[in-house]
Design a protein around this motif. Sequence first.
Motif, mmCIF file in Angstrom:
data_model
loop_
_atom_site.group_PDB
_atom_site.id
_atom_site.type_symbol
_atom_site.label_atom_id
_atom_site.label_comp_id
_atom_site.label_asym_id
_atom_site.label_seq_id
_atom_site.Cartn_x
_atom_site.Cartn_y
_atom_site.Cartn_z
ATOM 1 N N GLU A 79 0.934 -1.365 0.095
ATOM 2 C CA GLU A 79 -0.025 -0.510 0.225
ATOM 3 C C GLU A 79 1.178 0.580 -0.149
ATOM 4 N N ILE A 80 0.996 2.235 -0.402
ATOM 5 C CA ILE A 80 1.767 3.514 -1.275
ATOM 6 C C ILE A 80 0.636 4.754 -0.402
ATOM 7 N N TRP A 81 1.472 5.423 0.275
ATOM 8 C CA TRP A 81 0.539 7.280 -0.140
ATOM 9 C C TRP A 81 1.736 8.192 -0.330
ATOM 10 N N ASP A 82 1.023 9.209 -1.110
ATOM 11 C CA ASP A 82 1.262 9.963 -1.333
ATOM 12 C C ASP A 82 0.620 11.057 -1.117
ATOM 13 N N ILE A 83 1.254 12.048 0.157
ATOM 14 C CA ILE A 83 0.925 12.533 0.729
ATOM 15 C C ILE A 83 1.676 14.019 0.944
ATOM 16 N N ASP A 84 0.773 15.450 1.005
ATOM 17 C CA ASP A 84 0.850 16.331 0.611
ATOM 18 C C ASP A 84 0.724 17.415 2.366
ATOM 19 N N LEU A 85 1.486 17.554 2.397
ATOM 20 C CA LEU A 85 2.582 17.713 3.127
ATOM 21 C C LEU A 85 2.006 19.776 3.781
ATOM 22 N N ALA A 86 1.999 19.792 2.267
ATOM 23 C CA ALA A 86 1.390 21.349 2.815
ATOM 24 C C ALA A 86 0.023 21.723 1.559
#
Length: 163
Positions: free
Chosen positions: A86-93
Amino acid sequence: MSEAVQGKDRILMFRVKGDKKAATKLSFQTEHTWKYERKAESTKTKDGAVVSDGGLEVTLEIKGISSRDELNITLANSVIQGQELEIWDIDLAGKKNSNGQYPAKYAIGKLSSWEVPANVEELSELSTEASITGCPVDGYATLSNEQVQAIQYVFADTIAITD
């Protein structure tokens, strides 16, 4: 007015599919690239070309500095064992939702390679590519306090620590 997206604000987190533990951030990541490709085939007819659509293929290319942490070992082993991730690409901004969750892209896939060259004068830079099953979906991801601390410094006071 539009705001530019900074690559440094987007992090990847991973978990072996089926595991119950929290996802882990890939340390020392330097770059990742989502690639969406759809092959189109053209068939010539007497009335002109007819284009037929191939299926969507999605890959995720990742580069970073290698480390001796648990996630690097897990990811390398996932290639050998053919495990789904499982892969998450998280946008912290990105703009958080009302629950304080971060905008994210979620995908399931398998790493198809794991390369870690060892150059005598440089840090070992890993590179890998994941073949994604289906199409990633957009949503919101929750980050625990521990995960946030792993991502960034958390303010610490100057007084003595008592616990």
